[in-house]
Design an enzyme around this catalytic site. Structure first.
Site, PDB file in Angstrom:
ATOM      1  N   ARG A 258      -5.181   2.183  24.386  1.00 33.63           N
ATOM      2  CA  ARG A 258      -5.465   1.015  25.221  1.00 33.63           C
ATOM      3  C   ARG A 258      -4.194   0.206  25.444  1.00 33.63           C
ATOM      4  O   ARG A 258      -3.430  -0.035  24.507  1.00 33.63           O
ATOM      5  CB  ARG A 258      -6.538   0.139  24.576  1.00 33.63           C
ATOM      6  CG  ARG A 258      -7.866   0.883  24.376  1.00 33.63           C
ATOM      7  CD  ARG A 258      -8.938   0.019  23.758  1.00 33.63           C
ATOM      8  NE  ARG A 258     -10.157   0.796  23.530  1.00 33.63           N
ATOM      9  CZ  ARG A 258     -11.278   0.315  23.009  1.00 33.63           C
ATOM     10  NH1 ARG A 258     -11.328  -0.969  22.653  1.00 33.63           N
ATOM     11  NH2 ARG A 258     -12.323   1.093  22.847  1.00 33.63           N
ATOM     12  N   ARG A 273      -5.164  -5.517  16.831  1.00 37.72           N
ATOM     13  CA  ARG A 273      -5.183  -5.202  18.266  1.00 37.72           C
ATOM     14  C   ARG A 273      -3.973  -4.320  18.569  1.00 37.72           C
ATOM     15  O   ARG A 273      -2.845  -4.802  18.656  1.00 37.72           O
ATOM     16  CB  ARG A 273      -5.154  -6.484  19.097  1.00 37.72           C
ATOM     17  CG  ARG A 273      -5.525  -6.293  20.561  1.00 37.72           C
ATOM     18  CD  ARG A 273      -5.489  -7.616  21.319  1.00 37.72           C
ATOM     19  NE  ARG A 273      -6.396  -8.589  20.768  1.00 37.72           N
ATOM     20  CZ  ARG A 273      -7.694  -8.679  21.063  1.00 37.72           C
ATOM     21  NH1 ARG A 273      -8.225  -7.817  21.924  1.00 37.72           N
ATOM     22  NH2 ARG A 273      -8.450  -9.616  20.517  1.00 37.72           N
ATOM     23  N   GLU A 345     -14.782  -8.579  15.431  1.00 41.68           N
ATOM     24  CA  GLU A 345     -15.529  -7.370  15.788  1.00 41.68           C
ATOM     25  C   GLU A 345     -14.967  -6.127  15.097  1.00 41.68           C
ATOM     26  O   GLU A 345     -13.781  -5.850  15.169  1.00 41.68           O
ATOM     27  CB  GLU A 345     -15.501  -7.164  17.301  1.00 41.68           C
ATOM     28  CG  GLU A 345     -16.202  -5.894  17.760  1.00 41.68           C
ATOM     29  CD  GLU A 345     -15.877  -5.528  19.198  1.00 41.68           C
ATOM     30  OE1 GLU A 345     -16.024  -4.343  19.547  1.00 41.68           O
ATOM     31  OE2 GLU A 345     -15.446  -6.414  19.963  1.00 41.68           O
ATOM     32  N   SER A 348     -19.390  -1.954  17.845  1.00 45.70           N
ATOM     33  CA  SER A 348     -20.297  -2.427  18.884  1.00 45.70           C
ATOM     34  C   SER A 348     -21.155  -1.258  19.343  1.00 45.70           C
ATOM     35  O   SER A 348     -20.766  -0.091  19.196  1.00 45.70           O
ATOM     36  CB  SER A 348     -19.529  -3.023  20.070  1.00 45.70           C
ATOM     37  OG  SER A 348     -18.810  -2.015  20.753  1.00 45.70           O
ATOM     38  N   ARG A 385      -9.494  -1.452  12.131  1.00 50.70           N
ATOM     39  CA  ARG A 385     -10.154  -2.694  11.747  1.00 50.70           C
ATOM     40  C   ARG A 385     -10.928  -2.608  10.432  1.00 50.70           C
ATOM     41  O   ARG A 385     -10.900  -3.568   9.641  1.00 50.70           O
ATOM     42  CB  ARG A 385     -11.032  -3.192  12.895  1.00 50.70           C
ATOM     43  CG  ARG A 385     -10.186  -3.593  14.107  1.00 50.70           C
ATOM     44  CD  ARG A 385     -11.010  -4.185  15.234  1.00 50.70           C
ATOM     45  NE  ARG A 385     -10.156  -4.506  16.375  1.00 50.70           N
ATOM     46  CZ  ARG A 385     -10.580  -5.113  17.476  1.00 50.70           C
ATOM     47  NH1 ARG A 385     -11.859  -5.457  17.590  1.00 50.70           N
ATOM     48  NH2 ARG A 385      -9.740  -5.372  18.473  1.00 50.70           N
TER      49      ARG A 385
END
Length: 421
Positions: A258, A273, A345, A348, A385
């Site tokens: 990403r 991130r 987060e 999800s 994470r």
């Protein structure tokens, strides 16, 4: 894309869905106009084609001047047919672009609003308390010889890293535990390609609002995936699935890439991130009617994984304005990150209903008719994470980290991660 019948039969519902996401309803007007123009273009083309066929049937029976006149008329009509066909193709392309620009209408249960308008559904576990000054994952990772950010930046640039030593073992242990959990629940294990064609990326909705976050391979018609949701959604494209085989559940392990566009200045410290991480993604094909219960099952499996890691976390119902293009509803599991003093987060899960399957033409048969299936996705484990949450939650005063009991077998029975010195 949305069901075109919904747009034609109940455009006000689509307008309300746009408002719930905080978006303009201009796309609704554009799509309705494009649909009208498409229908008119199709009718005009079919009228010209019918006239051409009728004229063609008269020519063999005609003679002399009459035949010459018909041939001249045919030549003129042929040009008109070509023009009408070009107009039809253009109108259909405009309609396709317009309908694809409309997001999946959010579920009635999804909260209205944007990123900060989520609803907390439940909070699980006990917030960690320390009788010492807790360290963040960067300091702990250095002490354990687990994370090397300096060499990651040297080799690849900012937001890259190396997992080393116990960090690499922890990465592998998390993946193996996640894949075992999935296999125990009937998921088919998959290692999908990380490069896909534009149709797969567009079909899952990642060339719309998320296009700026996608890596494209220059000079080739290929994209690096940001999640294995993309190749798995395209896995059964252009297929009719056996209804008796549904649900089809896959657990896909792949690297994810990403750009993190728009995140300048956010989470620059550590590995929260980043531009690359590995992930185990659950992906399901089922019927639309069953998709809502399946969504709850995916959430339950994510919670089971979080519980195995002995984390303090909460489950939120994501607001409509923070949903991706394809999602009808999304739940996030957010773990408590001690150094930040807030929930972040980790996983999800989204129900995309029949939005992606309409784009990718994945169907099943119901009572003799072919209908789009529903697709759902859910992160069982990303590798960066959870490591952050594990290190910060289970840290001890000397910089060592306690290993959750469920994870110990995947680390050869190791109970504590110890600093190098």
């Amino acid at each position: 894309m949305i069901d075109p019948r919904l747009l034609r039969d109940d455009p006000e519902r689509v307008r309300a869905a746009q408002a719930k996401r905080g978006l303009s309803d201009e796309v609704v007007d554009l799509a309705l106009a494009a649909d009208t123009a498409r229908r008119q273009a199709i009718a005009a083309y079919e009228e010209k084609r019918a006239a051409q066929k009728q004229l063609g049937a008269l020519i063999p029976k005609a003679t002399g001047d009459e035949k010459q006149a018909l041939l001249a008329q045919t030549k003129t009509l042929s040009g008109e047919v070509k023009d009408a066909e070009a107009a039809r193709v253009a109108a259909e392309a405009a309609w396709d672009a317009a309908i694809r620009a409309i997001p999946n209408p959010a579920a009635d249960e999804a909260p209205a609003g944007g990123e900060d308008d989520y609803v907390v559904l439940e909070t699980i576990g006990t917030r960690p308390e320390f009788d010492f000054e807790p360290r963040d994952h960067v300091e702990l990772g250095q002490m354990l010889g687990a994370i090397d950010l300096e060499r990651g930046a040297k080799v690849s640039g900012s937001r890259f890293y190396f997992f080393t030593g116990i960090g690499a073992r922890l990465h592998r242990a998390l993946v193996n535990m996640a894949m075992d959990l999935a296999a125990d629940n009937g998921f088919i294990e998959v290692v999908p390609p990380s490069l896909v064609k534009p149709r797969a990326m567009e079909g899952t909705g990642f060339l719309g609002q998320a296009a700026d976050d996608v890596y494209r391979i220059e000079g080739q018609d290929l994209y690096l995936v940001g999640t294995s949701e993309v190749p798995m959604a395209a896995f059964h494209s252009d297929e009719i699935l056996d209804a008796a085989a549904l649900p089809l559940r896959y657990a896909a392990y792949s690297p994810c890439f990403r750009k993190e566009a728009g995140s300048h200045g956010k989470d620059t410290r550590g590995i929260f991130r980043v531009h690359w991480f590995d992930k185990v993604e659950m992906f399901v094909y089922t019927t639309l009617e069953e998709s809502y219960a399946e969504h709850q099952r995916l959430l339950a499996w994510e919670k089971e994984f979080m519980d195995k890691l002995e984390l303090h976390y909460r489950v939120i119902d994501v607001a409509a304005g923070d949903l991706g293009l394809s999602a009808q509803r999304k739940f996030d599991c957010e773990a408590w990150i001690a150094s930040q003093g807030r929930f972040r987060e980790l996983t999800s899960t989204s129900n995309c209903t029949d939005f992606q399957s309409r784009r990718l033409d994945t169907r099943t048969r119901v009572e003799g008719d072919t209908v789009p299936v529903a697709t759902l996705n859910g992160t069982l484990c990303s590798t960066n994470r959870p490591i952050i949450a594990l290190l910060e939650t289970h840290q001890q005063a000397d910089g060592s980290v306690r290993v959750p009991q469920a994870l110990q077998p995947y680390l050869g029975g190791l109970e504590v991660l110890k600093p190098l010195s």
